[in-house]
Design a protein around this motif. Structure first.
Motif, PDB file in Angstrom:
ATOM      1  N   SER A  14       0.408   0.965  16.566  1.00 33.62           N
ATOM      2  CA  SER A  14       0.156   1.756  15.290  1.00 33.62           C
ATOM      3  C   SER A  14      -1.472   1.726  15.011  1.00 33.62           C
ATOM      4  N   ALA A  15      -2.038   2.484  14.510  1.00 41.77           N
ATOM      5  CA  ALA A  15      -3.470   2.513  14.054  1.00 41.77           C
ATOM      6  C   ALA A  15      -3.692   3.265  12.603  1.00 41.77           C
ATOM      7  N   ALA A  16      -4.223   2.560  11.962  1.00 47.36           N
ATOM      8  CA  ALA A  16      -4.587   3.054  10.416  1.00 47.36           C
ATOM      9  C   ALA A  16      -5.890   3.957  10.403  1.00 47.36           C
ATOM     10  N   VAL A  17      -5.900   5.023   9.923  1.00 48.58           N
ATOM     11  CA  VAL A  17      -7.172   5.714   9.920  1.00 48.58           C
ATOM     12  C   VAL A  17      -7.262   6.399   8.406  1.00 48.58           C
ATOM     13  N   VAL A  18      -8.574   6.453   7.961  1.00 50.92           N
ATOM     14  CA  VAL A  18      -8.907   7.020   6.562  1.00 50.92           C
ATOM     15  C   VAL A  18      -9.874   8.161   6.697  1.00 50.92           C
ATOM     16  N   ARG A  19     -11.017   8.228   7.156  1.00 51.08           N
ATOM     17  CA  ARG A  19     -11.847   9.543   7.162  1.00 51.08           C
ATOM     18  C   ARG A  19     -11.455  10.361   8.329  1.00 51.08           C
ATOM     19  N   ALA A  20     -10.779   9.864   9.392  1.00 51.29           N
ATOM     20  CA  ALA A  20     -10.232  10.859  10.489  1.00 51.29           C
ATOM     21  C   ALA A  20      -9.303  11.794   9.688  1.00 51.29           C
ATOM     22  N   VAL A  21      -8.724  11.617   8.741  1.00 52.80           N
ATOM     23  CA  VAL A  21      -8.001  12.555   8.095  1.00 52.80           C
ATOM     24  C   VAL A  21      -8.397  12.939   6.757  1.00 52.80           C
ATOM     25  N   THR A  22      -8.980  12.074   5.939  1.00 48.79           N
ATOM     26  CA  THR A  22      -9.390  12.761   4.634  1.00 48.79           C
ATOM     27  C   THR A  22     -10.798  13.559   4.512  1.00 48.79           C
ATOM     28  N   GLU A  23     -11.732  13.328   5.865  1.00 46.56           N
ATOM     29  CA  GLU A  23     -12.837  13.915   5.987  1.00 46.56           C
ATOM     30  C   GLU A  23     -12.854  14.919   7.002  1.00 46.56           C
ATOM     31  N   ALA A  24     -11.691  15.185   7.620  1.00 50.84           N
ATOM     32  CA  ALA A  24     -11.552  16.542   8.526  1.00 50.84           C
ATOM     33  C   ALA A  24     -11.679  17.681   8.141  1.00 50.84           C
ATOM     34  N   PRO A  25     -12.288  18.441   8.636  1.00 47.86           N
ATOM     35  CA  PRO A  25     -12.794  19.953   8.332  1.00 47.86           C
ATOM     36  C   PRO A  25     -11.074  20.602   8.202  1.00 47.86           C
ATOM     37  N   ASP A  26     -10.341  20.318   9.026  1.00 42.69           N
ATOM     38  CA  ASP A  26      -8.924  20.856   9.085  1.00 42.69           C
ATOM     39  C   ASP A  26      -7.858  19.808   9.081  1.00 42.69           C
ATOM     40  N   THR A  27      -7.404  19.455   8.098  1.00 44.07           N
ATOM     41  CA  THR A  27      -6.372  18.407   8.087  1.00 44.07           C
ATOM     42  C   THR A  27      -5.180  18.459   9.212  1.00 44.07           C
ATOM     43  N   ALA A  28      -4.660  19.707   8.958  1.00 39.41           N
ATOM     44  CA  ALA A  28      -3.625  19.859   9.724  1.00 39.41           C
ATOM     45  C   ALA A  28      -3.781  19.565  11.345  1.00 39.41           C
ATOM     46  N   ALA A  29      -4.919  20.068  11.641  1.00 41.50           N
ATOM     47  CA  ALA A  29      -5.566  20.111  13.137  1.00 41.50           C
ATOM     48  C   ALA A  29      -5.736  18.665  13.362  1.00 41.50           C
ATOM     49  N   ALA A  30      -6.228  17.862  12.682  1.00 42.08           N
ATOM     50  CA  ALA A  30      -6.829  16.502  12.924  1.00 42.08           C
ATOM     51  C   ALA A  30      -5.481  15.804  12.871  1.00 42.08           C
ATOM     52  N   VAL A  31      -4.365  15.722  12.046  1.00 38.45           N
ATOM     53  CA  VAL A  31      -3.254  15.096  12.093  1.00 38.45           C
ATOM     54  C   VAL A  31      -2.503  15.374  13.444  1.00 38.45           C
ATOM     55  N   LEU A  32      -2.363  16.823  13.794  1.00 41.76           N
ATOM     56  CA  LEU A  32      -1.935  17.016  15.151  1.00 41.76           C
ATOM     57  C   LEU A  32      -2.267  16.350  16.269  1.00 41.76           C
ATOM     58  N   SER A  33      -3.740  16.780  16.404  1.00 41.48           N
ATOM     59  CA  SER A  33      -4.478  16.011  17.406  1.00 41.48           C
ATOM     60  C   SER A  33      -4.084  14.294  17.633  1.00 41.48           C
ATOM     61  N   LEU A  34      -4.202  13.671  16.573  1.00 39.95           N
ATOM     62  CA  LEU A  34      -4.069  12.461  16.491  1.00 39.95           C
ATOM     63  C   LEU A  34      -2.544  11.964  16.900  1.00 39.95           C
ATOM     64  N   GLN A  35      -1.562  12.755  16.290  1.00 33.29           N
ATOM     65  CA  GLN A  35      -0.178  12.752  16.554  1.00 33.29           C
ATOM     66  C   GLN A  35       0.144  12.472  18.225  1.00 33.29           C
ATOM     67  N   LYS A  36      -0.531  13.490  18.828  1.00 33.82           N
ATOM     68  CA  LYS A  36      -0.444  13.750  19.999  1.00 33.82           C
ATOM     69  C   LYS A  36      -0.721  12.538  20.932  1.00 33.82           C
ATOM     70  N   MET A  37      -2.007  11.917  20.507  1.00 31.61           N
ATOM     71  CA  MET A  37      -2.413  10.672  21.172  1.00 31.61           C
ATOM     72  C   MET A  37      -1.069   9.657  21.393  1.00 31.61           C
ATOM     73  N   PHE A  38      -0.480   9.372  20.084  1.00 27.33           N
ATOM     74  CA  PHE A  38       0.532   8.406  20.013  1.00 27.33           C
ATOM     75  C   PHE A  38       1.837   8.896  20.983  1.00 27.33           C
ATOM     76  N   ALA A  39       1.861  10.278  21.002  1.00 33.32           N
ATOM     77  CA  ALA A  39       3.125  10.809  21.633  1.00 33.32           C
ATOM     78  C   ALA A  39       2.797  10.331  23.315  1.00 33.32           C
ATOM     79  N   GLY A  40       1.643  10.143  23.494  1.00 31.36           N
ATOM     80  CA  GLY A  40       1.663  10.072  24.955  1.00 31.36           C
ATOM     81  C   GLY A  40       1.837   8.442  25.425  1.00 31.36           C
ATOM     82  N   GLN A  41       1.983   7.588  24.418  1.00 28.72           N
ATOM     83  CA  GLN A  41       2.174   6.256  24.944  1.00 28.72           C
ATOM     84  C   GLN A  41       3.378   5.924  25.483  1.00 28.72           C
ATOM     85  N   ARG A  42       3.278   4.835  26.346  1.00 23.31           N
ATOM     86  CA  ARG A  42       4.342   4.554  27.077  1.00 23.31           C
ATOM     87  C   ARG A  42       5.491   3.462  26.167  1.00 23.31           C
TER      88      ARG A  42
END
Length: 214
Positions: free
Chosen positions: A186-214
């Protein structure tokens, strides 16, 4: 130190995944609507009525989306609203009624900054430990220097399987792959979401990183 509540605190999932820390109920509702399942409301206000409204809305959003919503600092209001969990700092365990939090069935996350604070936090049998700050952060004044990835990796090796772990502090999309390579789930983020130009795209990209975890 204050005594740990008998039986400790309720458990939370070992894989909390992407964990945005957000300033308002509007943000909590928006991010949960994008599929995030763990978040924290960090509301900075001295207005009691505003705080109660924001916490109540955030908790209700968590129920609607079957998500884990933690409330930063305000444990009394979190109990009253029936929150999933609260997140406290090291100094807060001296003043918070930990037994009341545990008896209410509210999970407890504790901040730690190094080995001593991790050992101290484990005494209270929390639901998760936050490990940070991994990198420099501008969202709050930190009591210690950044821990870095090498230390984070050692913390994970020491504590993995004993308590869920959350990396926190200065983590953005660029840094996230290196953070997840340490094995933290698990990793907490703040500005990676709240200051992203496109919130939905930022969340999707970050979620995909976790999906690749073993």
């Amino acid at each position: 130190m204050p005594a740990a509540p008998e039986g400790g605190f309720p458990a939370c999932p070992d894989r909390l995944g992407l964990y945005p820390v957000l300033p308002s109920a509007d943000w909590v509702e928006r991010v949960l609507g994008l599929g995030v399942r763990t978040t924290q409301l960090r509301r900075k206000t001295a207005d009691a009525a505003d705080l109660q409204r924001e916490i109540s809305r955030s908790v209700e959003a968590g129920r609607r989306h079957d998500a884990q919503v933690f409330i930063n600092d305000h444990w009394r209001e979190a109990i009253a609203a029936g929150a999933y969990g609260v997140h406290l700092g090291q100094e807060d365990v001296q003043t918070a009624d930990l037994s009341a939090i545990a008896k209410a069935g509210v999970r407890l996350g504790l901040s730690t900054h190094g080995y001593y604070e991790m050992l101290r936090a484990l005494h209270f049998k929390p639901s998760y430990l936050a490990l940070g700050a991994v990198f420099p952060t501008t969202t709050k004044v930190m009591p210690t220097k950044p821990q870095g990835l090498a230390r984070l990796s050692r913390y994970v090796q020491l504590l993995s399987g004993r308590v869920p772990l959350v990396a926190i502090g200065g983590i953005d999309a660029k840094a996230m792959p290196g953070v997840l390579e340490t094995g933290v789930r698990s990793a907490a983020v703040v500005r990676a979401v709240t200051e992203a130009p496109d919130t939905a795209a930022a969340v999707l990209s970050l979620q995909k990183m976790f999906a690749g975890q073993r």
